[in-house]
Design a protein around this motif. Structure first.
Motif, mmCIF file in Angstrom:
data_model
loop_
_atom_site.group_PDB
_atom_site.id
_atom_site.type_symbol
_atom_site.label_atom_id
_atom_site.label_comp_id
_atom_site.label_asym_id
_atom_site.label_seq_id
_atom_site.Cartn_x
_atom_site.Cartn_y
_atom_site.Cartn_z
ATOM 1 N N GLY A 39 0.808 -1.211 -0.104
ATOM 2 C CA GLY A 39 -0.027 0.210 -0.019
ATOM 3 C C GLY A 39 0.794 1.202 -0.032
ATOM 4 O O GLY A 39 0.409 2.197 -0.615
ATOM 5 N N ILE A 41 3.570 1.752 -1.579
ATOM 6 C CA ILE A 41 4.070 1.813 -2.815
ATOM 7 C C ILE A 41 3.102 2.892 -3.546
ATOM 8 O O ILE A 41 3.771 3.640 -4.212
ATOM 9 C CB ILE A 41 4.405 0.426 -3.626
ATOM 10 C CG1 ILE A 41 5.516 -0.099 -2.765
ATOM 11 C CG2 ILE A 41 4.731 0.916 -5.021
ATOM 12 C CD1 ILE A 41 5.735 -1.521 -3.514
ATOM 13 N N TYR A 42 1.864 2.500 -3.441
ATOM 14 C CA TYR A 42 0.846 3.335 -4.080
ATOM 15 C C TYR A 42 0.818 4.864 -3.394
ATOM 16 O O TYR A 42 0.831 5.852 -4.315
ATOM 17 C CB TYR A 42 -0.467 2.873 -4.027
ATOM 18 C CG TYR A 42 -0.753 1.431 -4.605
ATOM 19 C CD1 TYR A 42 -1.167 1.622 -6.339
ATOM 20 C CD2 TYR A 42 -0.371 0.081 -4.428
ATOM 21 C CE1 TYR A 42 -1.201 0.552 -6.879
ATOM 22 C CE2 TYR A 42 -0.662 -0.766 -5.128
ATOM 23 C CZ TYR A 42 -1.025 -0.819 -6.357
ATOM 24 O OH TYR A 42 -1.230 -1.924 -7.142
ATOM 25 N N ALA A 45 3.651 6.679 -5.147
ATOM 26 C CA ALA A 45 3.378 7.026 -6.659
ATOM 27 C C ALA A 45 2.717 8.175 -6.715
ATOM 28 O O ALA A 45 2.635 9.334 -7.181
ATOM 29 C CB ALA A 45 2.829 5.793 -7.292
ATOM 30 N N ALA A 46 1.464 8.305 -5.732
ATOM 31 C CA ALA A 46 0.515 9.461 -5.474
ATOM 32 C C ALA A 46 1.202 10.641 -5.102
ATOM 33 O O ALA A 46 0.985 11.848 -5.501
ATOM 34 C CB ALA A 46 -0.537 9.057 -4.534
ATOM 35 N N THR A 67 8.423 5.635 -0.938
ATOM 36 C CA THR A 67 8.462 4.494 -2.167
ATOM 37 C C THR A 67 9.669 3.535 -1.428
ATOM 38 O O THR A 67 9.391 2.414 -1.586
ATOM 39 C CB THR A 67 8.940 4.973 -3.402
ATOM 40 O OG1 THR A 67 7.608 5.832 -3.805
ATOM 41 C CG2 THR A 67 8.744 3.804 -4.092
ATOM 42 N N SER A 70 8.673 1.752 1.665
ATOM 43 C CA SER A 70 7.634 0.897 1.337
ATOM 44 C C SER A 70 7.961 -0.291 0.671
ATOM 45 O O SER A 70 7.508 -1.609 0.766
ATOM 46 C CB SER A 70 6.526 1.600 0.505
ATOM 47 O OG SER A 70 5.910 2.574 1.131
ATOM 48 N N THR A 117 -5.828 -7.351 -12.041
ATOM 49 C CA THR A 117 -5.076 -6.123 -11.877
ATOM 50 C C THR A 117 -4.530 -5.635 -13.117
ATOM 51 O O THR A 117 -4.893 -4.403 -13.420
ATOM 52 C CB THR A 117 -4.085 -6.286 -10.804
ATOM 53 O OG1 THR A 117 -4.390 -6.764 -9.409
ATOM 54 C CG2 THR A 117 -3.062 -5.210 -10.688
ATOM 55 N N SER A 215 1.354 8.418 -18.042
ATOM 56 C CA SER A 215 0.699 7.552 -17.006
ATOM 57 C C SER A 215 0.583 6.209 -17.396
ATOM 58 O O SER A 215 0.879 5.244 -16.260
ATOM 59 C CB SER A 215 -0.460 8.250 -16.318
ATOM 60 O OG SER A 215 -1.452 8.332 -17.171
ATOM 61 N N GLY A 219 2.598 3.238 -15.427
ATOM 62 C CA GLY A 219 1.799 2.472 -14.653
ATOM 63 C C GLY A 219 1.972 0.931 -15.029
ATOM 64 O O GLY A 219 2.097 0.125 -14.124
ATOM 65 N N LEU A 223 4.267 -1.581 -12.886
ATOM 66 C CA LEU A 223 3.623 -2.692 -12.465
ATOM 67 C C LEU A 223 4.266 -4.209 -12.627
ATOM 68 O O LEU A 223 4.478 -4.675 -11.521
ATOM 69 C CB LEU A 223 1.908 -2.359 -12.546
ATOM 70 C CG LEU A 223 1.156 -3.826 -12.040
ATOM 71 C CD1 LEU A 223 1.037 -3.241 -10.486
ATOM 72 C CD2 LEU A 223 -0.279 -3.530 -12.606
#
Length: 284
Positions: A39, A41-42, A45-46, A67, A70, A117, A215, A219, A223
């Motif tokens: 979580g 890591i997200y 990124a945000a 990051t 995490s 995902t 993005s 992304g 991922l």
């Protein structure tokens, strides 16, 4: 899952014994730590996206720090989870085909969730691809680097399959050699991805904030890179266990499950190359 093994545990302990407060039953902290790291890591990124604005009050250093922490927590939790769930069990369990089948089906279920995902992120890309193309200036995507990286990842699947066949035939030497080759090829692939990011960001100024395609590109490839890194951790654990002589023709279920995962990330990469790299270049 805990069983009374007496004193013959070879210095290992089960997670329910020491990793969870007394009275909470058969449980472990490790899945919680792993999920917390994932979580984060997200969140990193945000923070990277938000701190990139001209009027942002967020320190740009928070994103890489969050990051990095995490990723560390994720890998640490993953190591503890896998070690206590599988490695400690090896010393006392027999070649139980029922347990082996359960682990294989568990991996299949996990890969099903991974397909969902990746499918969500691919759907986002298909939506933007259906619009005006290109949505801004795109870098040269189909260079020699992506071809070399693809060949490396495909080769790693072949060496892992070779290793899997070798252990089924109880050939430990070829088995260990195949695993080491796969691990090295996986690390080279990750290095190639990092170098590609460096080339795009530094030389072409193509970043995650470079419009819709930026993005989608980072992304999807990010991922996938995370999954390859996870596969590298799994391969490293399996390789260490192989060098310790823990596998045989009758006992190699973790090799089977890791092999399934690695072949999955290989197939996803082929889709990425065809849809994202080649498809993004068409009409650009």
């Amino acid at each position: 899952m805990s069983t009374d093994h007496g004193g013959d545990d070879h210095g290992h302990h089960l997670p329910a014994v020491e990793d969870w407060p007394r009275g909470f039953g058969e449980a472990s902290w490790w899945p919680f730590i792993t999920a917390l790291g994932a979580g984060g890591i997200y969140l990193g990124a945000a923070l990277f996206i938000v701190s990139g604005g001209s009027e942002s009050t967020i320190d740009p250093m928070l994103a890489p720090l969050a990051t990095s922490a995490s990723v560390g927590a994720f890998l640490f939790g993953l190591y503890g989870w896998i070690y206590h769930a599988f490695v400690t069990e090896f010393w006392s369990s027999g070649a139980d085909e029922t347990s082996a089948s359960a682990l294989r089906w568990g991996m299949i279920a996990f890969l099903g969730s991974e397909i969902a995902t990746f499918g969500g992120v691919f759907t986002y890309y298909f939506f933007i691809r259906a619009g005006t193309w290109p949505p801004g200036e795109l870098p040269h995507l189909t260079g020699s680097l992506v071809i070399i990286n693809t060949a490396i990842l495909v080769a790693s699947s072949l060496t892992l399959h070779w290793a899997h066949v070798a252990i089924r035939n109880d050939d430990r030497r070829k088995f260990a050699l195949g695993l080491l080759s796969t691990l090295i090829l996986g690390l080279v692939f990750i290095g190639g991805q990092v170098y590609e990011y460096y080339e795009f960001i530094v030389h072409t100024e193509f970043t995650v904030t470079s419009g819709l395609f930026g993005s989608a590109f980072y992304g999807l490839t990010g991922l996938h890179g995370l999954h390859v890194s996870l596969g590298g951790v799994l391969l490293a654990i399996v390789t260490i266990r192989a060098l310790a002589g823990q596998y045989s023709a009758e006992r190699h279920v973790s090799v089977s499950t890791v092999s399934m995962y690695w072949h999955f990330v290989d197939v996803v990469w082929i889709f990425l190359v065809v849809i994202l790299y080649l498809g993004g270049s068409v009409g650009a």
